[in-house]
Design a protein around this motif. Structure first.
Motif: not given
Ligand SMILES: [Mn+2]
Length: 220
Positions: A46-51, A60-72, A96-104
């Motif tokens: 959560a701290l990292v996502m807030e930052r 510009y953020s791009i998605r890694g495999n672990a972002d996909r796995e955490v969000a899903g 939070t849901e918005p943080q997961k949607e961001f990653l996804q």
């Protein structure tokens, strides 16, 4: 065209390492930051996502495999080992849901035109997969099919957590290393681009960081 770009990859839920890198970046007068994936999978999601979500300027953020796995909330159904499934789901519960949607919804790549370097392609693993590893010693013949449809001359990747800078079949491939889950370095590794290519390692107090994480895990 941008002049200077910081690439921060594989933060892996390490807020202390991220803070150290972000304060160094502030002194580098960058025009953009590329966040190269695998942001939240680790002890302080959560701290990292807030930052990251509160950064101003061009990010510009791009998605890694672990972002996909955490969000899903990937688990045993996806063929993962129990301990990895448990971490994915614990990390997912912290967000939070918005943080997961961001990653996804992050894109898998971004291209920037950088002064002195030209078109630079940023991906997490390889240009064709977020979980394909390109290492310092991966044979050129293995890399060839990963990059044969890439038009850019420079590729920045991460995922394997060790920095390198090598040229394969005419393409310069740079691994930014990991900010928060270093495999070889003691510090937090990242990359400064434009007009040169500068592999950076920012020292931080990792013992204090580990103490903070232990305290937080014990007392919530
Ligand atoms: Mn990864």
């Amino acid at each position: 065209m941008v002049k200077r770009v910081a690439a921060i990859y594989d933060i892996h839920g390490n807020a202390s390492a991220l803070d150290a890198v972000l304060s160094e970046i502030e002194n580098c007068h960058v025009d953009a930051i590329v966040v190269g994936g695998d942001l939240a999978w680790g002890p302080q999601p959560a701290l990292v996502m807030e930052r990251i979500l509160s950064l101003s300027g061009n990010v510009y953020s791009i998605r890694g495999n672990a972002d996909r796995e955490v969000a899903g909330r990937y688990g045993a159904e996806q063929g993962l080992d129990d301990w990895i499934a448990e971490i994915n789901q614990w990390c997912s519960d912290q967000l939070t849901e918005p943080q997961k949607e961001f990653l996804q919804n992050l894109p898998e790549s971004v291209t920037l035109n950088i002064d002195g370097l030209g078109q630079v392609l940023f991906v997490h693993g390889s240009p064709r997969s977020d979980e394909e590893a390109i290492r310092k010693d991966t044979p050129d013949s293995e890399i060839a099919p990963m990059i044969d449809s890439v038009s850019q001359d420079i590729i920045v990747c991460g995922h394997t957590h060790i920095q390198f800078d090598r040229t394969v079949l005419g393409k310069r491939i740079i691994n930014a290393g990991s900010v928060g889950l270093q495999s070889a370095a003691r510090g937090a590794c990242w990359l400064l681009l434009g007009p040169d290519i500068d592999l950076r390692e920012t020292q931080y107090d990792y013992r204090h960081a580990a103490d903070q994480i232990r305290l937080w895990c014990t007392h919530g």
